[in-house]
Design a protein around this motif. Structure first.
Motif, short mmCIF file in Angstrom:
data_model
loop_
_atom_site.label_atom_id
_atom_site.label_comp_id
_atom_site.label_asym_id
_atom_site.label_seq_id
_atom_site.Cartn_x
_atom_site.Cartn_y
_atom_site.Cartn_z
N VAL A 42 -26.01 -0.49 -27.97
CA VAL A 42 -25.55 -1.71 -27.40
C VAL A 42 -24.68 -2.49 -28.61
N GLN A 43 -24.32 -1.89 -29.57
CA GLN A 43 -23.80 -2.44 -30.86
C GLN A 43 -22.73 -3.38 -30.11
N TRP A 44 -22.66 -4.87 -31.06
CA TRP A 44 -21.75 -5.88 -30.30
C TRP A 44 -20.38 -5.58 -30.50
N VAL A 47 -20.03 -4.14 -26.82
CA VAL A 47 -20.38 -4.78 -25.72
C VAL A 47 -19.99 -6.34 -25.51
N ASP A 48 -19.57 -6.89 -26.71
CA ASP A 48 -19.38 -8.35 -26.90
C ASP A 48 -18.03 -8.68 -26.99
N PRO A 49 -16.94 -8.54 -26.23
CA PRO A 49 -15.56 -8.64 -26.49
C PRO A 49 -15.24 -10.00 -27.15
N ALA A 50 -15.80 -11.06 -26.85
CA ALA A 50 -15.56 -12.39 -27.45
C ALA A 50 -15.88 -12.14 -29.10
N ARG A 51 -16.97 -11.67 -29.52
CA ARG A 51 -17.44 -11.50 -30.77
C ARG A 51 -16.60 -10.43 -31.46
N ALA A 52 -16.18 -9.40 -30.82
CA ALA A 52 -15.44 -8.54 -31.30
C ALA A 52 -13.96 -8.99 -31.63
N LYS A 53 -13.52 -9.83 -30.73
CA LYS A 53 -12.19 -10.27 -31.00
C LYS A 53 -11.88 -11.05 -32.14
N GLU A 55 -14.50 -11.18 -34.78
CA GLU A 55 -15.16 -10.84 -35.88
C GLU A 55 -14.52 -9.35 -36.43
N THR A 56 -13.64 -8.66 -35.75
CA THR A 56 -12.91 -7.11 -36.10
C THR A 56 -11.67 -7.38 -36.07
N PRO A 57 -11.12 -6.26 -36.59
CA PRO A 57 -9.52 -6.19 -36.50
C PRO A 57 -9.01 -5.50 -35.39
N PHE A 58 -9.83 -5.37 -34.36
CA PHE A 58 -9.25 -4.57 -33.35
C PHE A 58 -8.71 -5.43 -32.64
N GLY A 59 -9.00 -6.66 -32.12
CA GLY A 59 -8.66 -7.61 -31.19
C GLY A 59 -9.13 -7.63 -29.91
N GLY A 60 -10.64 -7.06 -29.90
CA GLY A 60 -11.49 -6.94 -28.65
C GLY A 60 -12.49 -5.87 -29.05
N SER A 61 -13.22 -5.52 -28.03
CA SER A 61 -14.16 -4.57 -28.07
C SER A 61 -13.70 -3.14 -28.30
N ILE A 62 -14.39 -2.13 -28.57
CA ILE A 62 -13.77 -0.82 -28.64
C ILE A 62 -14.99 0.06 -28.14
#
Length: 156
Positions: A42-44, A47-53, A55-62
């Motif tokens: 369950v790494q963020w 499972v956490d689209p808002a945080r992934a958007k 804090e990551t360069p991916f634009g959302g969860s992967i």
């Protein structure tokens, strides 16, 4: 000529050719969440689209890499049926596997198979190695490339 010998002869003619392209399948957030729950991963970033958007360069969860890989069986069902005389197919493993590009939630994937090698392992077992490329719709770089081994088992 046995069913295995016929399958071997036919397969040898297909080495280094594309032998199947699957249908597209949508990898949405629900699929990612279900996979995370099932595997306890369950790494963020999954499972956490808002945080992934944010804090990551991916634009959302992967999607998990292993979720992407697990779709290989589904892609194979789209591309391969049983050979004449074959009683079952067995996943025999991977020789090489590389995750090349993250799969962003909402992407569509498909599998592309190229036969690399084929050999008789016994009088009833035919080993086939396919290069599997899992493509992401609209992306030049694939999600993954793997050399997948499958064993076709024949009647005696």
């Amino acid at each position: 000529m046995s069913s295995l010998q016929a399958a071997l002869a036919a397969s040898e003619k297909l080495i280094d050719t594309e032998v199947g392209v699957s249908n597209w399948i949508l990898v949405d957030q629900k699929m990612i969440d279900d996979f995370a729950k099932t595997t306890h991963d369950v790494q963020w970033i999954h499972v956490d689209p808002a945080r992934a958007k944010a804090e990551t360069p991916f634009g959302g969860s992967i999607a998990h890499g292993f979720l992407t890989l697990s779709l290989a069986s589904r892609f194979a069902y789209d591309c391969f049926g049983m050979l004449p005389g074959q009683t079952m197919g067995i996943n025999y493993g991977m020789n090489k596997l590389r995750f090349l590009k993250p799969v962003v939630a909402g992407s569509r994937l498909r599998g592309r198979f190229t036969l690399k090698r084929v050999s008789a392992k016994s009088e009833t077992q035919l080993l086939r190695e396919n290069r599997l490329t899992i493509e992401i719709e609209g992306e030049e770089k694939p999600a993954l490339i793997a050399d997948w081994l499958g064993m076709a088992v024949f009647e005696d």
